[in-house]
Design an enzyme around this catalytic site. Structure first.
Site, PDB file in Angstrom:
ATOM      1  CG  ASP A 149      19.366 -16.100   2.451  1.00 24.60           C
ATOM      2  OD1 ASP A 149      19.168 -16.190   3.686  1.00 24.60           O
ATOM      3  OD2 ASP A 149      18.452 -15.969   1.625  1.00 24.60           O
TER       4      ASP A 149
ATOM      5  CB  VAL B 191      10.839 -19.592  -9.182  1.00 27.21           C
ATOM      6  CG1 VAL B 191      11.614 -20.675  -9.934  1.00 27.21           C
ATOM      7  CG2 VAL B 191      11.759 -18.871  -8.216  1.00 27.21           C
TER       8      VAL B 191
ATOM      9  CE  LYS C  69      16.155 -16.654  -8.120  1.00 20.89           C
ATOM     10  NZ  LYS C  69      17.260 -16.410  -7.133  1.00 20.89           N
TER      11      LYS C  69
ATOM     12  N   GLY D  67       8.801 -15.744  -3.858  1.00 19.50           N
ATOM     13  CA  GLY D  67       9.591 -15.460  -2.674  1.00 19.50           C
ATOM     14  C   GLY D  67       9.899 -13.986  -2.596  1.00 19.50           C
ATOM     15  N   GLY D  68      10.752 -13.634  -1.654  1.00 23.62           N
ATOM     16  CA  GLY D  68      11.053 -12.230  -1.418  1.00 23.62           C
ATOM     17  C   GLY D  68      11.724 -11.541  -2.580  1.00 23.62           C
ATOM     18  CG  MET D  69      15.443 -12.108  -3.460  1.00 24.07           C
ATOM     19  SD  MET D  69      15.885 -10.376  -3.203  1.00 24.07           S
ATOM     20  CE  MET D  69      17.054 -10.134  -4.541  1.00 24.07           C
ATOM     21  N   GLY D  70      11.256 -12.411  -5.933  1.00 17.59           N
ATOM     22  CA  GLY D  70      10.536 -12.472  -7.192  1.00 17.59           C
ATOM     23  C   GLY D  70       9.774 -13.768  -7.378  1.00 17.59           C
TER      24      GLY D  70
END
Length: 513
Positions: free
Chosen positions: A151, A40, A55, A35-38
Site C-alpha cells: 500500500d 490514530v 493506532k 482512516g479506513g483501518m481505524g
C-alpha cells in the site's frame, strides 16, 4: 502518525488531560486522524514518559472474520519489528484493551506527501527524487526481509521539514513466506496506486511496490494522480491499459518514474537501477533535459508501456522539446543520425546512472568508429532507419546499406539513439572525456534494454526480436565532425535484430520511421 488522516484535528483543540488510558500505560491525549483501518491518537507512554502514536484498529466494514483481522494486526507488529531502516516507522508495542486492539509506534509529526502536494503543488524534481530515494530504501529493507508493503501511496509517506521521510502503515504488508491471508469482499490496498499484476488478481511482489512508488512519485512531480478516474472500474482499466504523460518530470527522474510504471513486472526497472536514477536526479544542479523525440517517432510513443496505445491526458504538444533543439541534435557520427531519445544518458562525473543490464533479449554489444567492430560506419542523412546488412564484428555499414523499413527486407532497425554526455551545453559536451569502453557498454546496454521494453517497440513484434547496442570507440569519441562549429557527437545506438536469424519485414516500432 501512521495512517493517512481523512480528517485533521486543529492543534488548538488538544486536550491537556488524557481522554482515556489504554492497558494502564498509554494515555490517549488527542485524535490525530481517521482512516479506513481505524483512529490514530497522540499518546504518551506513562512508564517512560515519551509521546507515541497509538493506532486504534477496528474491524473494517465488510470483513467477515474477526480472526483474520486479528492476524493482520499481529502481522503488522511482526513486520515492524523485523525492519530496521531510518525511513520505516518503528513499532513499539501491541496491546488489547476491551474489544479494541492498539498498536503503539513512533510518533512522526510531519505532513504526508499527499498533504504536501495539496499545499504546495508539484514538487521540484530534486525534492521528489530525495523522497523517492528514502522510500526506496525502506522498501528494499522490507523486500530483503521477505515483506511486501502492498500500500505504497502519498498518504503513507511522511515528510518532515528537514526532508526526512518515513514510510508508514505496514498493516496490510504481506510476508512472502507467510500463508496468504484474505478477507472476503475486501480490496487490500489503494486502487489508484495498485500495480497492474495485482489488478489482474496475481500475488503482490516486490516489483508491485516499485510500481506503486512510481505512481506516487508521478503524483509528487506532476501534482496529479496518474491513473485516477471517476470510478474504481475506470481507474483499474487505466492502470492496465494506459500510460500517463509526463509534463514536468524530465531526465533521470522521468526515467525512474516511467521505468517503475512498466506494466509487466518482469520488465520493470529493478530497485538498484531506480536508485541510481533517483540519486542522479536528487542533485539540484544536475540538468533535467525535457522529453525529446526519438528517430521518426514522437514523445508520446516513448512512454514505458505494455498495453494498448497510451492515452494522452494532456494536449499533444505538451512536454515536447522545441523543434529547433531537436534539429540541432540531428548531427552526424561519420554521417550517422544521432537523435536524442527518451532516457537521457550522461555519466555526470564519470558515473553511469545504473548498473549492468541483464536481459535475455540482449545481443552482443559492438563498437563503431575507427578501431571498432564496425570500423566503417556511415549514414547518408536520409530518413531511413533500417539496414540491409548484418551488424557483426568485421562488417561495414555504408550509406547505401540504409533502406526504407517498409520497402524491403532488412537485417536490423535503429530504434533509439541516446547522448552519452549531459545535454546542458555544447561546450560541456565538447569537453567530456572518454569514460572508458566498459562504462559506455554498461550505459548503452541499460539504455537499449529500457527502451526495448517501452511501447516504442511494437508489442506484437517484440517476442521475435533481440536488441543490440553500438558504442563509440575512443577514437570515434574524440573525432571532431566535419562541421567546425559542431560539437563531437558521443552517442550510443540501439538496433533491433531478428531473435532467431532470418530477416525483418516492415517496421517493428510505433510511429513513422
Amino acid at each position: 502518525m501512521t495512517e493517512n488522516p481523512e480528517q485533521q484535528t486543529d492543534s488548538s483543540t488538544r486536550a491537556h488531560a488524557p481522554l482515556r488510558t489504554v492497558a494502564g500505560r498509554y494515555a490517549l491525549l488527542e485524535e490525530l486522524g481517521r482512516g479506513g483501518m481505524g483512529v490514530v491518537w497522540r499518546g504518551e507512554d506513562t512508564v517512560i514518559g515519551r509521546h507515541v502514536a497509538v493506532k486504534e484498529l477496528r474491524l473494517p466494514d465488510g470483513a467477515e472474520d474477526a480472526g483474520v483481522f486479528s492476524e493482520r494486526i499481529l502481522r503488522e507488529v511482526r513486520t515492524g519489528g523485523r525492519l530496521n531502516d531510518p525511513a520505516v516507522v518503528t513499532v513499539f508495542d501491541v496491546v488489547a484493551d476491551g474489544d479494541a486492539t492498539f498498536i503503539v509506534m513512533e510518533l512522526v509529526e510531519a505532513p504526508t506527501l499527499s498533504d504536501l502536494v495539496d499545499r504546495r503543488g508539484p514538487l521540484p524534481a530534486h525534492e521528489v527524487a530525495r523522497i523517492g530515494e528514502q522510500v526506496l530504501s525502506a522498501l528494499e529493507a522490507a523486500h530483503r526481509a521477505g515483506i511486501v508493503h502492498r500500500d505504497v501511496k502519498p498518504g503513507n509517506i511522511m515528510v518532515a521539514p528537514n526532508g526526512r521521510v518515513k514510510l508508514t502503515d505496514f498493516g496490510i504488508a504481506q510476508a512472502v513466506d507467510d500463508p496468504r491471508i484474505t478477507t472476503s469482499g475486501m480490496l487490500v490496498g489503494s486502487p489508484a496506486f495498485m500495480a497492474p499484476e495485482r489488478v489482474a488478481g496475481q500475488e503482490a511482489l516486490a516489483a508491485s511496490d516499485l510500481w506503486s512508488l512510481g505512481a506516487t512519485l508521478y503524483f509528487a512531480a506532476e501534482g496529479a494522480l496518474p491513473f485516477q478516474r471517476s470510478t474504481t472500474a475506470a481507474t483499474l482499466h487505466a492502470i492496465m491499459h494506459e500510460m500517463p504523460p509526463l509534463a514536468r518530470a524530465h531526465g533521470p527522474l522521468a526515467s525512474a518514474i516511467m521505468g517503475m510504471l512498466t506494466t509487466a513486472p518482469e520488465a520493470r526497472i529493478p530497485a538498484g537501477q531506480a536508485r541510481g536514477l533517483l540519486t542522479a536526479a536528487a542533485q539540484p544542479g544536475v540538468a533535467q533535459p525535457g522529453p525529446q523525440t526519438p528517430p521518426g517517432g514522437d514523445v508520446g510513443a516513448t512512454a514505458v508501456h505494455h498495453g494498448g496505445a497510451p492515452t494522452q491526458a494532456t494536449p499533444s504538444g505538451a512536454g515536447r522539446a522545441p523543434v529547433s533543439r531537436i534539429r540541432r541534435r540531428l548531427l552526424t557520427v561519420g554521417g550517422a543520425v544521432a537523435a536524442v531519445a527518451l532516457l537521457v544518458g550522461g555519466f555526470f562525473a564519470g558515473k553511469p546512472f545504473w548498473g549492468p543490464a541483464t536481459d535475455d533479449a540482449m545481443a552482443e554489444t559492438l563498437t563503431y568508429g575507427r578501431g571498432g567492430d564496425i570500423a566503417n560506419y556511415e549514414f547518408d542523412g536520409s530518413s531511413y532507419y533500417c539496414v540491409n546488412t548484418p551488424l557483426a564484428a568485421g562488417r561495414a555499414l555504408a550509406s547505401s546499406n540504409w533502406v526504407d523499413c517498409e520497402d524491403e527486407a532488412h537485417d536490423a532497425q535503429l530504434y533509439d539513439v541516446s547522448a552519452a554526455v549531459p545535454e546542458s551545453s555544447d561546450s560541456d559536451a565538447a569537453a567530456a572525456t572518454y569514460p572508458g569502453e566498459q562504462r559506455l557498454r554498461t550505459f548503452a546496454e541499460a539504455q537499449c534494454a529500457a527502451t526495448f521494453h517501452t511501447n516504442r517497440v511494437r508489442d506484437d513484434a517484440r517476442p521475435n526480436l533481440r536488441f543490440l547496442a553500438l558504442v563509440p570507440t575512443e577514437a570515434e569519441w574524440d573525432r571532431r565532425p566535419s562541421d567546425d562549429y559542431a560539437s563531437p557527437v558521443r552517442s550510443v545506438l540501439c538496433f533491433l535484430v531478428p531473435a532467431e536469424g532470418g530477416r525483418l519485414e516492415g517496421s517493428a516500432t510505433r510511429g513513422v520511421v
